[in-house]
Design a protein around this motif. Structure first.
Motif: not given
Length: 240
Positions: A224-228
């Motif tokens: 959610g912050t670096k990758h989804f």
């Protein structure tokens, strides 16, 4: 001569034909006037009776409409007075719409115990027959022995309550009551010293302090912050 004179005198002054004719005409006119007045009075009475009958019928219709209010048609089901084969609903259906349902009064069932306990003396006030007791029956004698008077016994039985100071006062002292009140107020109105201001620059320069569960080696993933979405190119079937 006397016969002729008597005839002339009677016809002239006693039985005057023209005066009698005039009197009969006046009587006939008066009779016609009285008949017309009586006819108007009869018609007025008939109209009043008709109006009373109409009012009575309207009142009965309204009562029946209030009594049969459950036959009113709803949005789902049409009532018996609102047939779908009619061009317009029945007048009874319109009357049901404008009337209120009849409220049935519940019958107050009086228990037989209430009659027995109605005249019993209560402990709140002394009975009314203490001062003036009824006379004893003639065939009954006072029992022998050291018995007290009935009025004195009843007065002692139903005398008002006089509690002592220990019973009247509360167990808790006023200080404990005040402390309980303050404790309730503190529990009801908690006060936070560190006020949270999310829409201001009050907490902009403060460093975020992570919780104890996230401060160690096993921290939360960066989803959610670096990758989804996790991507594995080795598992791809095609080149794209």
């Amino acid at each position: 001569i006397q016969k002729r004179w008597r005839g002339y005198y009677v016809r002239k002054y006693i039985h005057n034909y023209y005066a009698l004719k005039k009197y009969l005409q006046a009587v006939s006119v008066n009779n016609a006037f009285v008949r017309s007045e009586l006819q108007e009075y009869i018609e007025m009475k008939e109209n009043e009776e008709k109006m009373k009958d109409l009012e009575k019928k309207e009142k009965e219709k309204k009562y029946q409409a209030r009594k049969m209010h459950y036959l009113l048609s709803t949005e789902q089901i049409a009532g018996i007075y609102n047939s779908p084969f009619r061009k317009s609903p029945d007048p009874m259906e319109l009357l049901l719409r404008n009337s209120k349902p009849l409220s049935h009064r519940r019958k107050q069932v009086k228990s037989p115990v209430a009659y027995e306990l109605y005249d019993w003396p209560t402990c709140k006030k002394p009975p009314a027959f203490v001062t003036a007791l009824p006379l004893p029956p003639l065939g009954r004698q006072k029992p022998q022995g050291p018995f007290r008077d009935t009025a004195e016994v009843l007065w002692q039985r139903y005398k008002p309550l006089e509690p002592t100071l220990r019973v009247a006062e509360s167990i808790n002292s006023p200080l404990e009551k005040a402390r309980e009140g303050t404790k309730r107020e503190e529990w009801r109105n908690p006060i936070h010293d560190n006020e949270f201001l999310p829409f201001s620059s009050h907490n902009k320069n403060e460093k975020y302090e992570p919780s104890l569960c996230k401060s160690g080696k096993y921290v939360q993933e960066a989803y959610g912050t670096k990758h989804f979405r996790e991507v594995y190119p080795k598992k791809w079937i095609a080149g794209k």
